[in-house]
Design a protein around this motif. Structure first.
Motif, PDB file in Angstrom:
ATOM      1  N   LEU A 109       0.967  -1.148  -0.057  1.00  4.31           N
ATOM      2  CA  LEU A 109      -0.018  -0.147  -0.053  1.00  4.31           C
ATOM      3  C   LEU A 109       0.797   1.271  -0.165  1.00  4.31           C
ATOM      4  CD1 LEU A 109      -2.829   1.200   0.102  1.00  4.31           C
ATOM      5  CD2 LEU A 109      -2.606   1.115   2.741  1.00  4.31           C
ATOM      6  N   ILE A 110       0.908   1.947  -1.160  1.00  5.49           N
ATOM      7  CA  ILE A 110       1.866   3.051  -1.316  1.00  5.49           C
ATOM      8  C   ILE A 110       1.044   4.333  -0.557  1.00  5.49           C
ATOM      9  CG2 ILE A 110       3.083   4.751  -2.916  1.00  5.49           C
ATOM     10  CD1 ILE A 110       4.016   1.658  -2.704  1.00  5.49           C
ATOM     11  N   GLY A 111      -0.272   4.401  -0.816  1.00  2.00           N
ATOM     12  CA  GLY A 111      -1.051   5.329  -0.217  1.00  2.00           C
ATOM     13  C   GLY A 111      -2.280   5.279  -0.479  1.00  2.00           C
ATOM     14  N   VAL A 112      -3.241   6.332   0.076  1.00  2.00           N
ATOM     15  CA  VAL A 112      -4.663   6.325  -0.032  1.00  2.00           C
ATOM     16  C   VAL A 112      -5.168   7.588  -0.464  1.00  2.00           C
ATOM     17  CG1 VAL A 112      -4.919   4.722   1.781  1.00  2.00           C
ATOM     18  CG2 VAL A 112      -5.039   7.144   2.343  1.00  2.00           C
ATOM     19  N   ILE A 113      -6.242   7.884  -1.201  1.00  2.00           N
ATOM     20  CA  ILE A 113      -6.935   8.934  -1.534  1.00  2.00           C
ATOM     21  C   ILE A 113      -8.283   8.982  -1.031  1.00  2.00           C
ATOM     22  CG2 ILE A 113      -7.795  10.194  -3.476  1.00  2.00           C
ATOM     23  CD1 ILE A 113      -5.880   8.641  -5.386  1.00  2.00           C
ATOM     24  N   GLY A 114      -8.365   9.592   0.344  1.00  2.00           N
ATOM     25  CA  GLY A 114      -9.348   9.622   1.152  1.00  2.00           C
ATOM     26  C   GLY A 114      -9.990   8.632   1.657  1.00  2.00           C
ATOM     27  N   ASP A 115     -11.251   8.200   1.304  1.00  2.00           N
ATOM     28  CA  ASP A 115     -11.713   6.946   1.573  1.00  2.00           C
ATOM     29  C   ASP A 115     -12.370   6.537   0.462  1.00  2.00           C
ATOM     30  OD1 ASP A 115     -13.962   8.543   1.000  1.00  2.00           O
ATOM     31  OD2 ASP A 115     -15.080   7.915   2.879  1.00  2.00           O
ATOM     32  N   LYS A 116     -12.005   6.817  -0.974  1.00  2.00           N
ATOM     33  CA  LYS A 116     -12.182   6.420  -2.293  1.00  2.00           C
ATOM     34  C   LYS A 116     -11.427   5.338  -2.909  1.00  2.00           C
ATOM     35  CE  LYS A 116     -15.629   9.675  -1.738  1.00  2.00           C
ATOM     36  NZ  LYS A 116     -17.055   9.000  -1.523  1.00  2.00           N
ATOM     37  N   ALA A 117     -10.018   5.504  -2.662  1.00  2.00           N
ATOM     38  CA  ALA A 117      -9.170   4.564  -3.439  1.00  2.00           C
ATOM     39  C   ALA A 117      -7.731   4.491  -2.703  1.00  2.00           C
ATOM     40  CB  ALA A 117      -8.864   5.312  -4.919  1.00  2.00           C
ATOM     41  N   ALA A 118      -7.249   3.279  -3.194  1.00  2.00           N
ATOM     42  CA  ALA A 118      -5.794   2.729  -2.591  1.00  2.00           C
ATOM     43  C   ALA A 118      -4.839   2.927  -3.815  1.00  2.00           C
ATOM     44  CB  ALA A 118      -5.882   1.543  -2.022  1.00  2.00           C
ATOM     45  N   VAL A 119      -3.711   3.297  -3.144  1.00  2.00           N
ATOM     46  CA  VAL A 119      -2.732   3.280  -4.329  1.00  2.00           C
ATOM     47  C   VAL A 119      -1.869   2.064  -3.986  1.00  2.00           C
ATOM     48  CG1 VAL A 119      -0.851   4.681  -5.319  1.00  2.00           C
ATOM     49  CG2 VAL A 119      -2.665   5.962  -4.520  1.00  2.00           C
ATOM     50  N   LEU A 120      -1.747   1.156  -5.067  1.00  2.00           N
ATOM     51  CA  LEU A 120      -1.242  -0.064  -4.673  1.00  2.00           C
ATOM     52  C   LEU A 120      -0.029  -0.217  -5.508  1.00  2.00           C
ATOM     53  CD1 LEU A 120      -4.463  -2.312  -4.467  1.00  2.00           C
ATOM     54  CD2 LEU A 120      -2.967  -1.464  -2.588  1.00  2.00           C
ATOM     55  N   ALA A 121       1.040  -1.191  -5.216  1.00  2.00           N
ATOM     56  CA  ALA A 121       2.182  -1.566  -6.314  1.00  2.00           C
ATOM     57  C   ALA A 121       2.287  -3.178  -6.044  1.00  2.00           C
ATOM     58  CB  ALA A 121       3.422  -0.755  -5.765  1.00  2.00           C
ATOM     59  N   VAL A 122       2.605  -3.866  -7.064  1.00  2.00           N
ATOM     60  CA  VAL A 122       2.505  -5.223  -7.165  1.00  2.00           C
ATOM     61  C   VAL A 122       3.842  -5.739  -7.787  1.00  2.00           C
ATOM     62  CG1 VAL A 122       1.715  -7.410  -8.220  1.00  2.00           C
ATOM     63  CG2 VAL A 122       0.014  -5.622  -7.205  1.00  2.00           C
ATOM     64  N   ASP A 123       4.540  -6.575  -6.811  1.00  2.00           N
ATOM     65  CA  ASP A 123       5.940  -6.850  -7.246  1.00  2.00           C
ATOM     66  C   ASP A 123       6.823  -6.070  -7.700  1.00  2.00           C
ATOM     67  OD1 ASP A 123       4.997  -9.595  -6.819  1.00  2.00           O
ATOM     68  OD2 ASP A 123       4.513  -9.736  -8.572  1.00  2.00           O
ATOM     69  N   GLY A 124       6.748  -4.803  -6.865  1.00  2.00           N
ATOM     70  CA  GLY A 124       7.945  -3.614  -7.013  1.00  2.00           C
ATOM     71  C   GLY A 124       7.430  -2.812  -8.409  1.00  2.00           C
ATOM     72  N   GLY A 125       6.152  -3.017  -8.987  1.00  2.00           N
ATOM     73  CA  GLY A 125       6.068  -2.459 -10.214  1.00  2.00           C
ATOM     74  C   GLY A 125       5.555  -0.877  -9.977  1.00  2.00           C
ATOM     75  N   ASP A 126       4.936  -0.304 -10.934  1.00  2.00           N
ATOM     76  CA  ASP A 126       4.691   1.178 -10.905  1.00  2.00           C
ATOM     77  C   ASP A 126       3.234   1.282 -10.039  1.00  2.00           C
ATOM     78  OD1 ASP A 126       6.540   2.149 -12.288  1.00  2.00           O
ATOM     79  OD2 ASP A 126       5.455   1.831 -14.139  1.00  2.00           O
ATOM     80  N   PRO A 127       2.954   2.162  -9.224  1.00  2.00           N
ATOM     81  CA  PRO A 127       1.836   2.291  -8.357  1.00  2.00           C
ATOM     82  C   PRO A 127       0.638   2.317  -9.351  1.00  2.00           C
ATOM     83  CG  PRO A 127       3.580   3.758  -7.496  1.00  2.00           C
ATOM     84  CD  PRO A 127       4.172   3.190  -8.828  1.00  2.00           C
ATOM     85  N   LYS A 128      -0.589   1.817  -8.952  1.00  2.00           N
ATOM     86  CA  LYS A 128      -1.924   1.896  -9.387  1.00  2.00           C
ATOM     87  C   LYS A 128      -2.978   2.366  -8.668  1.00  2.00           C
ATOM     88  CE  LYS A 128      -5.154   0.758 -12.668  1.00  2.00           C
ATOM     89  NZ  LYS A 128      -5.195   1.370 -13.811  1.00  2.00           N
ATOM     90  N   THR A 129      -3.847   3.365  -9.046  1.00  2.00           N
ATOM     91  CA  THR A 129      -5.028   3.817  -7.953  1.00  2.00           C
ATOM     92  C   THR A 129      -5.981   2.727  -8.410  1.00  2.00           C
ATOM     93  OG1 THR A 129      -4.229   5.922  -8.175  1.00  2.00           O
ATOM     94  CG2 THR A 129      -6.493   5.505  -7.755  1.00  2.00           C
ATOM     95  N   VAL A 130      -6.640   2.210  -7.363  1.00  2.00           N
ATOM     96  CA  VAL A 130      -7.583   1.133  -7.490  1.00  2.00           C
ATOM     97  C   VAL A 130      -8.714   1.881  -6.584  1.00  2.00           C
ATOM     98  CG1 VAL A 130      -8.311  -0.971  -7.179  1.00  2.00           C
ATOM     99  CG2 VAL A 130      -5.786  -0.652  -7.707  1.00  2.00           C
ATOM    100  N   LYS A 131      -9.770   1.892  -7.149  1.00  2.00           N
ATOM    101  CA  LYS A 131     -11.015   2.523  -6.259  1.00  2.00           C
ATOM    102  C   LYS A 131     -11.721   1.615  -5.767  1.00  2.00           C
ATOM    103  CE  LYS A 131     -12.125   6.181  -9.700  1.00  2.00           C
ATOM    104  NZ  LYS A 131     -13.121   6.522 -10.592  1.00  2.00           N
ATOM    105  N   VAL A 132     -12.327   1.895  -4.584  1.00  2.00           N
ATOM    106  CA  VAL A 132     -13.172   0.985  -3.615  1.00  2.00           C
ATOM    107  C   VAL A 132     -14.157   0.459  -4.396  1.00  2.00           C
ATOM    108  CG1 VAL A 132     -14.547   0.705  -1.800  1.00  2.00           C
ATOM    109  CG2 VAL A 132     -12.739   2.212  -1.636  1.00  2.00           C
ATOM    110  N   GLY A 133     -14.041  -1.064  -4.373  1.00  2.00           N
ATOM    111  CA  GLY A 133     -15.131  -1.687  -5.213  1.00  2.00           C
ATOM    112  C   GLY A 133     -14.404  -2.356  -6.742  1.00  2.00           C
ATOM    113  N   GLN A 134     -13.332  -1.806  -6.902  1.00  6.67           N
ATOM    114  CA  GLN A 134     -12.684  -2.346  -8.143  1.00  6.67           C
ATOM    115  C   GLN A 134     -11.631  -3.360  -7.829  1.00  6.67           C
ATOM    116  OE1 GLN A 134     -10.839   0.998  -9.823  1.00  6.67           O
ATOM    117  NE2 GLN A 134     -12.409   1.739 -11.419  1.00  6.67           N
ATOM    118  N   LYS A 135     -11.433  -4.184  -8.909  1.00  3.49           N
ATOM    119  CA  LYS A 135     -10.511  -5.119  -8.662  1.00  3.49           C
ATOM    120  C   LYS A 135      -9.254  -4.912  -9.876  1.00  3.49           C
ATOM    121  CE  LYS A 135     -10.351 -10.314  -8.683  1.00  3.49           C
ATOM    122  NZ  LYS A 135     -11.000 -11.574  -8.744  1.00  3.49           N
TER     123      LYS A 135
END
Length: 215
Positions: A28-54
């Motif tokens: 977990l790199i960071g969060v955007i309020g309570d709307k989305a999480a900024v994730l990184a997988v296997d050291g790759g570039d961060p991706k913003t994923v909204k709540v409810g998204q996969k």
């Protein structure tokens, strides 16, 4: 017949490839309020994923301050900012130890120093592994010949000695030549400090902590 067969095979291979794309290391790199999480997988570039998204096999269920609740491999996980989750399959090639919190956020573990059994408190605020003089003597450590210093404790400033431990073991993880401080005072329990922890990966997942040997 051949014309319809090949597209079906290609579709099957693509389906299997997508099914196998399970995240091995999630941070977990960071969060955007309570709307989305900024994730990184296997050291790759961060991706913003909204709540409810996969994304990449990870479903974001909720976001709150510095943490996110996600679903990985069909199980809910709590990710704190800056803490990694690594799947069991990815851990299998390296020595690993899983600790459970005492409910107050403290992690205790049984281990050994130079083959002698000892109980530790995991302390990321301690620069070194810390032993009492009594424990050091029990383990045959001739610390009185080591460089002398002084450290601040709850009882005041006390003499201490900077030394090295031949072996420190936690579960299946054993490290050699670990820097340590011996304190001439009964400190109650040995501290597993950063001279050991810097040589392992620490991954916090709710009430559990996984230690993974780096080298």
């Amino acid at each position: 017949m051949a014309t319809g067969f090949m597209p079906n095979i290609i579709a099957l291979l693509l389906w299997l490839a997508c099914g196998a794309a399970v995240a091995a290391d999630v941070a977990l790199i960071g969060v955007i309020g309570d709307k989305a999480a900024v994730l990184a997988v296997d050291g790759g570039d961060p991706k913003t994923v909204k709540v409810g998204q996969k994304w990449n096999g990870i479903s974001v269920l909720s976001v709150d301050k510095d943490r996110a609740i996600v679903e990985i491999d069909g199980k809910q996980r709590v990710l704190a900012r800056g803490v990694h989750y690594r799947s069991a399959a990815a851990l299998s090639t390296r020595e690993t130890m899983i600790l459970t919190s005492d409910g107050q956020g403290h992690f205790f573990t049984d281990g050994a120093v130079n083959g002698m059994q000892l109980r530790f408190l995991v302390d990321t605020g301690a620069t070194f592994v810390v032993l009492s003089g009594e424990e050091a003597r029990r383990m045959g450590i001739d610390y009185l010949k080591a460089p002398r210093s002084r450290v601040q404790t709850a009882a005041g400033v006390v003499p201490s000695y900077v030394t090295k431990l031949d072996r420190v073991r936690i579960g299946t993880i054993e490290l050699s030549n670990v820097d340590a401080v011996v304190v001439e005072q009964n400190i109650g329990i040995a501290l597993l400090g950063m001279s050991f922890l810097n040589r392992v990966e620490m991954r916090r997942d709710g009430e559990s902590m996984t230690l993974i040997r780096r080298f």
